[in-house]
Design a protein around this motif. Structure first.
Motif, PDB file in Angstrom:
ATOM      1  N   ASP B  22       0.858  -1.184   0.000  1.00  0.00           N
ATOM      2  CA  ASP B  22       0.000   0.000   0.000  1.00  0.00           C
ATOM      3  C   ASP B  22       0.899   1.241   0.000  1.00  0.00           C
ATOM      4  OD1 ASP B  22      -1.875   1.976   0.287  1.00  0.00           O
ATOM      5  OD2 ASP B  22      -2.983   0.969   1.899  1.00  0.00           O
ATOM      6  N   PRO B  23       1.486   1.562  -1.157  1.00  0.00           N
ATOM      7  CA  PRO B  23       2.425   2.685  -1.191  1.00  0.00           C
ATOM      8  C   PRO B  23       1.753   4.022  -0.903  1.00  0.00           C
ATOM      9  CG  PRO B  23       1.993   1.867  -3.406  1.00  0.00           C
ATOM     10  CD  PRO B  23       1.386   0.886  -2.454  1.00  0.00           C
ATOM     11  N   ARG B  24       0.474   4.160  -1.247  1.00  0.00           N
ATOM     12  CA  ARG B  24      -0.196   5.437  -0.977  1.00  0.00           C
ATOM     13  C   ARG B  24      -0.300   5.684   0.528  1.00  0.00           C
ATOM     14  NH1 ARG B  24      -3.384   8.140  -4.514  1.00  0.00           N
ATOM     15  NH2 ARG B  24      -5.015   8.366  -2.949  1.00  0.00           N
ATOM     16  N   ALA B  41      14.432   7.577  -4.669  1.00  0.00           N
ATOM     17  CA  ALA B  41      13.516   6.548  -5.166  1.00  0.00           C
ATOM     18  C   ALA B  41      14.132   5.917  -6.401  1.00  0.00           C
ATOM     19  CB  ALA B  41      12.153   7.132  -5.485  1.00  0.00           C
ATOM     20  N   THR B  42      14.251   4.603  -6.381  1.00  0.00           N
ATOM     21  CA  THR B  42      14.741   3.855  -7.540  1.00  0.00           C
ATOM     22  C   THR B  42      13.526   3.224  -8.210  1.00  0.00           C
ATOM     23  OG1 THR B  42      16.846   3.340  -6.471  1.00  0.00           O
ATOM     24  CG2 THR B  42      16.152   1.911  -8.284  1.00  0.00           C
ATOM     25  N   CYS B  43      13.342   3.528  -9.503  1.00  0.00           N
ATOM     26  CA  CYS B  43      12.189   3.036 -10.230  1.00  0.00           C
ATOM     27  C   CYS B  43      12.723   2.075 -11.279  1.00  0.00           C
ATOM     28  CB  CYS B  43      11.439   4.190 -10.891  1.00  0.00           C
ATOM     29  SG  CYS B  43      11.230   5.599  -9.766  1.00  0.00           S
ATOM     30  N   ALA B  44      12.471   0.778 -11.095  1.00  0.00           N
ATOM     31  CA  ALA B  44      13.242  -0.180 -11.877  1.00  0.00           C
ATOM     32  C   ALA B  44      12.378  -1.220 -12.582  1.00  0.00           C
ATOM     33  CB  ALA B  44      14.245  -0.889 -10.976  1.00  0.00           C
ATOM     34  N   LEU B  45      12.811  -1.526 -13.754  1.00  0.00           N
ATOM     35  CA  LEU B  45      12.301  -2.687 -14.471  1.00  0.00           C
ATOM     36  C   LEU B  45      12.823  -3.918 -13.734  1.00  0.00           C
ATOM     37  CD1 LEU B  45      10.831  -3.414 -17.191  1.00  0.00           C
ATOM     38  CD2 LEU B  45      13.130  -3.631 -18.166  1.00  0.00           C
ATOM     39  N   GLY B  46      12.006  -4.956 -13.668  1.00  0.00           N
ATOM     40  CA  GLY B  46      12.454  -6.193 -13.035  1.00  0.00           C
ATOM     41  C   GLY B  46      13.839  -6.598 -13.501  1.00  0.00           C
ATOM     42  N   PHE B  55       9.547  -2.694  -9.944  1.00  0.00           N
ATOM     43  CA  PHE B  55       9.350  -2.170  -8.582  1.00  0.00           C
ATOM     44  C   PHE B  55       9.775  -0.717  -8.442  1.00  0.00           C
ATOM     45  CE2 PHE B  55      13.775  -2.060  -7.224  1.00  0.00           C
ATOM     46  CZ  PHE B  55      14.384  -2.972  -8.072  1.00  0.00           C
ATOM     47  N   ILE B  56       9.271  -0.093  -7.382  1.00  0.00           N
ATOM     48  CA  ILE B  56       9.729   1.220  -6.920  1.00  0.00           C
ATOM     49  C   ILE B  56      10.314   1.017  -5.521  1.00  0.00           C
ATOM     50  CG2 ILE B  56       9.115   3.628  -6.443  1.00  0.00           C
ATOM     51  CD1 ILE B  56       8.416   2.897  -9.277  1.00  0.00           C
ATOM     52  N   HIS B  57      11.555   1.468  -5.334  1.00  0.00           N
ATOM     53  CA  HIS B  57      12.232   1.355  -4.044  1.00  0.00           C
ATOM     54  C   HIS B  57      12.410   2.786  -3.547  1.00  0.00           C
ATOM     55  CE1 HIS B  57      14.670  -0.325  -0.969  1.00  0.00           C
ATOM     56  NE2 HIS B  57      15.835  -0.334  -1.558  1.00  0.00           N
ATOM     57  N   PHE B  58      11.608   3.163  -2.533  1.00  0.00           N
ATOM     58  CA  PHE B  58      11.640   4.571  -2.116  1.00  0.00           C
ATOM     59  C   PHE B  58      12.057   4.723  -0.660  1.00  0.00           C
ATOM     60  CE2 PHE B  58       7.343   4.435  -0.158  1.00  0.00           C
ATOM     61  CZ  PHE B  58       6.796   3.347  -0.817  1.00  0.00           C
ATOM     62  N   PHE B  59      12.705   5.866  -0.399  1.00  0.00           N
ATOM     63  CA  PHE B  59      13.420   6.069   0.860  1.00  0.00           C
ATOM     64  C   PHE B  59      12.946   7.324   1.598  1.00  0.00           C
ATOM     65  CE2 PHE B  59      17.187   3.222   0.220  1.00  0.00           C
ATOM     66  CZ  PHE B  59      16.922   2.826  -1.075  1.00  0.00           C
ATOM     67  N   PHE B  60      12.794   7.190   2.913  1.00  0.00           N
ATOM     68  CA  PHE B  60      12.495   8.344   3.769  1.00  0.00           C
ATOM     69  C   PHE B  60      13.691   8.614   4.676  1.00  0.00           C
ATOM     70  CE2 PHE B  60       8.467   6.133   3.006  1.00  0.00           C
ATOM     71  CZ  PHE B  60       7.693   7.164   2.483  1.00  0.00           C
ATOM     72  N   ASP B  61      13.991   9.896   4.858  1.00  0.00           N
ATOM     73  CA  ASP B  61      15.051  10.295   5.790  1.00  0.00           C
ATOM     74  C   ASP B  61      14.503  10.164   7.215  1.00  0.00           C
ATOM     75  OD1 ASP B  61      16.732  11.842   7.485  1.00  0.00           O
ATOM     76  OD2 ASP B  61      17.492  12.923   5.748  1.00  0.00           O
ATOM     77  N   ILE B  62      15.210   9.400   8.066  1.00  0.00           N
ATOM     78  CA  ILE B  62      14.783   9.259   9.462  1.00  0.00           C
ATOM     79  C   ILE B  62      15.783   9.939  10.403  1.00  0.00           C
ATOM     80  CG2 ILE B  62      13.342   7.220   9.158  1.00  0.00           C
ATOM     81  CD1 ILE B  62      15.722   5.510  10.114  1.00  0.00           C
ATOM     82  N   GLY B  63      16.496  10.936   9.861  1.00  0.00           N
ATOM     83  CA  GLY B  63      17.442  11.683  10.684  1.00  0.00           C
ATOM     84  C   GLY B  63      18.816  11.070  10.684  1.00  0.00           C
ATOM     85  N   PHE B  70      11.230   1.352   1.409  1.00  0.00           N
ATOM     86  CA  PHE B  70      10.180   0.377   1.090  1.00  0.00           C
ATOM     87  C   PHE B  70      10.320  -0.074  -0.352  1.00  0.00           C
ATOM     88  CE2 PHE B  70       8.584   2.550   4.739  1.00  0.00           C
ATOM     89  CZ  PHE B  70       7.984   1.540   5.471  1.00  0.00           C
ATOM     90  N   PHE B  71       9.936  -1.313  -0.583  1.00  0.00           N
ATOM     91  CA  PHE B  71       9.799  -1.848  -1.943  1.00  0.00           C
ATOM     92  C   PHE B  71       8.320  -1.965  -2.255  1.00  0.00           C
ATOM     93  CE2 PHE B  71      13.996  -3.712  -0.985  1.00  0.00           C
ATOM     94  CZ  PHE B  71      14.680  -3.443  -2.166  1.00  0.00           C
ATOM     95  N   TYR B  72       7.916  -1.395  -3.369  1.00  0.00           N
ATOM     96  CA  TYR B  72       6.583  -1.678  -3.877  1.00  0.00           C
ATOM     97  C   TYR B  72       6.748  -2.443  -5.180  1.00  0.00           C
ATOM     98  CZ  TYR B  72       2.071  -1.280  -6.090  1.00  0.00           C
ATOM     99  OH  TYR B  72       0.907  -1.586  -6.722  1.00  0.00           O
ATOM    100  N   TYR B  73       6.208  -3.645  -5.266  1.00  0.00           N
ATOM    101  CA  TYR B  73       6.323  -4.509  -6.442  1.00  0.00           C
ATOM    102  C   TYR B  73       5.022  -4.459  -7.231  1.00  0.00           C
ATOM    103  CZ  TYR B  73      10.145  -6.512  -3.698  1.00  0.00           C
ATOM    104  OH  TYR B  73      11.277  -6.691  -2.958  1.00  0.00           O
ATOM    105  N   PHE B  74       5.103  -4.059  -8.489  1.00  0.00           N
ATOM    106  CA  PHE B  74       3.900  -4.019  -9.323  1.00  0.00           C
ATOM    107  C   PHE B  74       3.403  -5.440  -9.593  1.00  0.00           C
ATOM    108  CE2 PHE B  74       6.085  -0.045 -10.373  1.00  0.00           C
ATOM    109  CZ  PHE B  74       5.049   0.868 -10.213  1.00  0.00           C
ATOM    110  N   GLY B  75       2.088  -5.598  -9.448  1.00  0.00           N
ATOM    111  CA  GLY B  75       1.471  -6.859  -9.843  1.00  0.00           C
ATOM    112  C   GLY B  75       1.667  -8.011  -8.875  1.00  0.00           C
ATOM    113  N   VAL B  76       2.171  -7.734  -7.685  1.00  0.00           N
ATOM    114  CA  VAL B  76       2.372  -8.805  -6.701  1.00  0.00           C
ATOM    115  C   VAL B  76       1.252  -8.747  -5.661  1.00  0.00           C
ATOM    116  CG1 VAL B  76       3.888  -9.671  -4.868  1.00  0.00           C
ATOM    117  CG2 VAL B  76       4.859  -8.872  -7.039  1.00  0.00           C
TER     118      VAL B  76
END
Lengths: 85, 200
Positions: B22-24, B41-46, B55-63, B70-76
């Motif tokens: 649930d990336p949203r 954010a890394t937006c990658a073809l398999g 997938f989209i691999h996106f990053f939050f700064d935690i200080g 997080f990894f979000y995998y399309f179609g999984v």
């Protein structure tokens, strides 16, 4: 002889202080620990220590010649056990 | 400088990564509710094996330059550990550090104003923490120090871990056996005359 060790930091020092008021109970400093030694068992009333919950339930560092028989919100009791020869 | 003598040269968390289905909600929770900036954010073809999902691999700064990813995998299809015992579920968590009570309460305020209110606030032994379950079902903690960690704490931790190594290597380890083993280690390491302590 029952021995209770508590770490000699402000959080846990009250246990040794409360225990030291009982008869036949002595406290020595051994490295970073307070070594509470009693001829019989050791009984420490939580209310007298002023320890909050998490500190109270993490206050025992080690026990020799005894076992923790009771450790609840009211008191900590270390009973003597027969030591191995 | 040589690092051959087991010098301690690691520098904290680069990133800790988890799957999300649930990336949203994940972006809403971390970016908009908690205010953690998106930093990469890394937006990658398999890749690799042919059946690896895009997938989209996106990053939050935690200080501190550390990141939560997080990894979000399309179609999984969404997956959750449904059978995990509550004890184990709550043991697995990420704790993020703040310096003060003011900062802890600020994050509590942000959570309480959101769809993910703070579930628990606890004063532990040396830290005070707030807890929340993130949109993915991961337990997350934000924690502040209640007191400084001293050299005595560090020494005690070493003795504890040595006692645990011994007891966990025996049959049926118990806290009682651990306390007894630790007492033996303390007596061995600090043998000799001990100074009597009196309390004023």
């Amino acid at each position: 002889m029952t021995v209770l060790y508590v770490l000699d930091v402000a959080d846990f020092r009250p246990l040794a202080e409360v225990a030291s008021k009982e008869p036949d109970t002595t406290v020595h400093r051994r490295g970073p620990y307070l070594e509470v030694e009693a001829a019989g068992g050791i009984r420490i009333e939580r209310g007298a220590t002023g320890c909050r919950n998490a500190v109270w339930y993490s206050s025992v560092a080690a026990v020799a010649g005894g076992r923790v028989a009771r450790w609840d919100k009211v008191e900590l009791v270390v009973e003597p056990i027969d030591e191995a020869p | 400088m040589s690092i051959s003598e087991q010098a301690h040269v690691v520098r904290g968390v680069d990133h800790a990564a988890f799957p999300t289905f649930d990336p949203r909600a994940t972006i809403t929770f971390y970016r908009d509710v908690l205010g953690f900036p998106v930093v990469h954010a890394t937006c990658a073809l398999g890749w690799g094996p042919g059946d690896h999902p895009d997938f989209i691999h996106f990053f939050f700064d935690i200080g501190n330059g550390d990141r939560l990813a997080f990894f979000y995998y399309f179609g999984v299809a969404p997956y959750r550990d449904a059978a995990i015992p509550e004890l184990i579920h709550r043991a697995r968590h990420l704790a993020i550090h703040v310096d003060s009570e003011e900062h802890l309460l600020e994050y509590r305020r942000r959570l309480d104003a959101s769809d993910w209110p703070c579930e628990l606030q606890v004063r532990h032994e040396t830290v005070e923490s707030i807890y929340v379950t993130d949109p993915n079902g991961y337990l997350m903690e934000i924690t502040r120090p209640l007191r400084a960690i001293t050299i005595e704490d560090d020494i005690d931790a070493d003795v504890s871990v040595d006692a645990l190594m011994d007891v966990a290597g025996e049959d049926e380890p118990t806290l009682e056996k651990f306390f007894a083993r630790k007492a033996t280690l303390i007596a061995e390491r600090y043998m000799g005359e001990a100074e009597q302590v009196t309390f004023a």
